[in-house]
Design an enzyme around this catalytic site. Structure first.
Site, short mmCIF file in Angstrom:
data_model
loop_
_atom_site.label_atom_id
_atom_site.label_comp_id
_atom_site.label_asym_id
_atom_site.label_seq_id
_atom_site.Cartn_x
_atom_site.Cartn_y
_atom_site.Cartn_z
N SER A 39 -63.08 -36.26 106.94
CA SER A 39 -63.48 -37.06 105.79
C SER A 39 -62.45 -36.90 104.69
O SER A 39 -61.77 -35.87 104.59
CB SER A 39 -64.85 -36.61 105.28
OG SER A 39 -65.15 -37.18 104.01
N TYR A 89 -70.47 -29.50 103.42
CA TYR A 89 -69.89 -30.68 104.09
C TYR A 89 -68.40 -30.78 103.79
O TYR A 89 -67.57 -30.92 104.70
CB TYR A 89 -70.61 -31.94 103.62
CG TYR A 89 -70.04 -33.21 104.20
CD1 TYR A 89 -70.36 -33.62 105.48
CD2 TYR A 89 -69.17 -34.00 103.45
CE1 TYR A 89 -69.83 -34.79 106.02
CE2 TYR A 89 -68.63 -35.16 103.97
CZ TYR A 89 -68.97 -35.55 105.26
OH TYR A 89 -68.43 -36.70 105.77
#
Length: 264
Positions: free
Chosen positions: A142, A155
């Site tokens: 990401s 995350y």
């Protein structure tokens, strides 16, 4: 240009994983599809076989369970003679909010899901690819790998791990004809990432990327031997700025944006 003929795709029941499966099938690549959702996997496999004339095997597995990671790794090892692409796309966003209020077991499970399969399956895939002198591994990361994310600390950190891991392993094997690429998209439409975490698609970084474009850019990057791929010009600009600007300015921006986020 390297062509892939046999691939394993995890997280294939939806989102970016499904987009990789669809793009590879359209290119004539046989697939092993891995995810928890058996019904969705079987429906996708049937569709891709009928539409593209490829072989698509279904391998149900919960990659948050280390035992099942070993099961999938064994299948990857068994396919060593023909496997030339591994796409690690399984993952979850997890709860949004300060770490100190989150459930400890849920945090451990999400961290395991985001890191252990990437390492275990990559390690299982590489010997066969090296022996064959070609192959690729795509680890879906990401753009948050490059940015601080108050409210999403685990995350963000797990994606930084995936990106660093990919870049390092690429340096170990690229001279043997094998490429490892971290694909680092920003906010992407057509995924169930936010819904699976129990909240709406809020707090986006920018425009929604097309999930098919993410898959195509990722495949182009691993084919070209690029260890990091950030799809979308605007997201590449954000990453470049995060590296060029003083880190204190970068932190200040994202602390203001997300630092006071609380669970709903």
């Amino acid at each position: 240009m390297q062509e892939f003929r046999h691939a394993v795709v995890t997280g294939a029941s939806g989102g970016i994983g499904e987009a990789f499966a669809r793009e590879l099938a359209a290119r004539g690549c046989d697939l092993i599809l891995v995810a928890r959702g058996v019904d969705r996997l079987e429906a996708l496999a049937e569709e891709l076989q009928g539409r593209h004339g490829i072989t698509a095997d279904v391998l149900p597995a919960d990659l948050g369970d280390p035992v099942q990671v070993e099961k999938v790794a064994a299948r990857v090892t068994d396919a060593a003679g023909t496997l030339d692409l591994l796409v690690n796309s399984a993952g979850a966003l997890g709860a949004i909010g300060p770490l100190f209020v989150q459930d400890a077991e849920a945090v451990r499970r999400n961290l395991a899901l985001s890191t252990l399969p990437i390492v275990g399956l990559t390690q299982a895939a590489l010997p066969g690819m090296i022996a064959n002198g070609h192959g690729g591994v795509i680890n879906v990361s990401s753009v948050m790998a490059f940015l601080p994310a108050p409210g999403g600390a685990v995350y963000s950190a797990s994606k930084a791990f995936a990106t660093s891991f990919s870049e390092s392993v690429h340096g170990e094997v690229n001279w043997r004809g094998v490429h490892v690429t971290a694909v680092c998209p920003g906010s992407t439409g057509g995924t169930r990432l936010h819904r699976s975490a129990g909240h709406r698609e809020s707090g986006r970084l920018g425009r929604l990327l097309d999930v098919g474009d993410v898959a195509r850019e990722g495949l182009a990057a691993v084919t070209a031997g690029r260890p990091i791929c950030v799809p979308g010009l605007d997201y590449r600009w954000r990453v470049a700025m995060s590296r060029l600007l003083p880190r204190g300015l970068v932190r200040a921006r994202y602390y203001r944006r997300w630092g006071r986020r609380v669970p709903r």
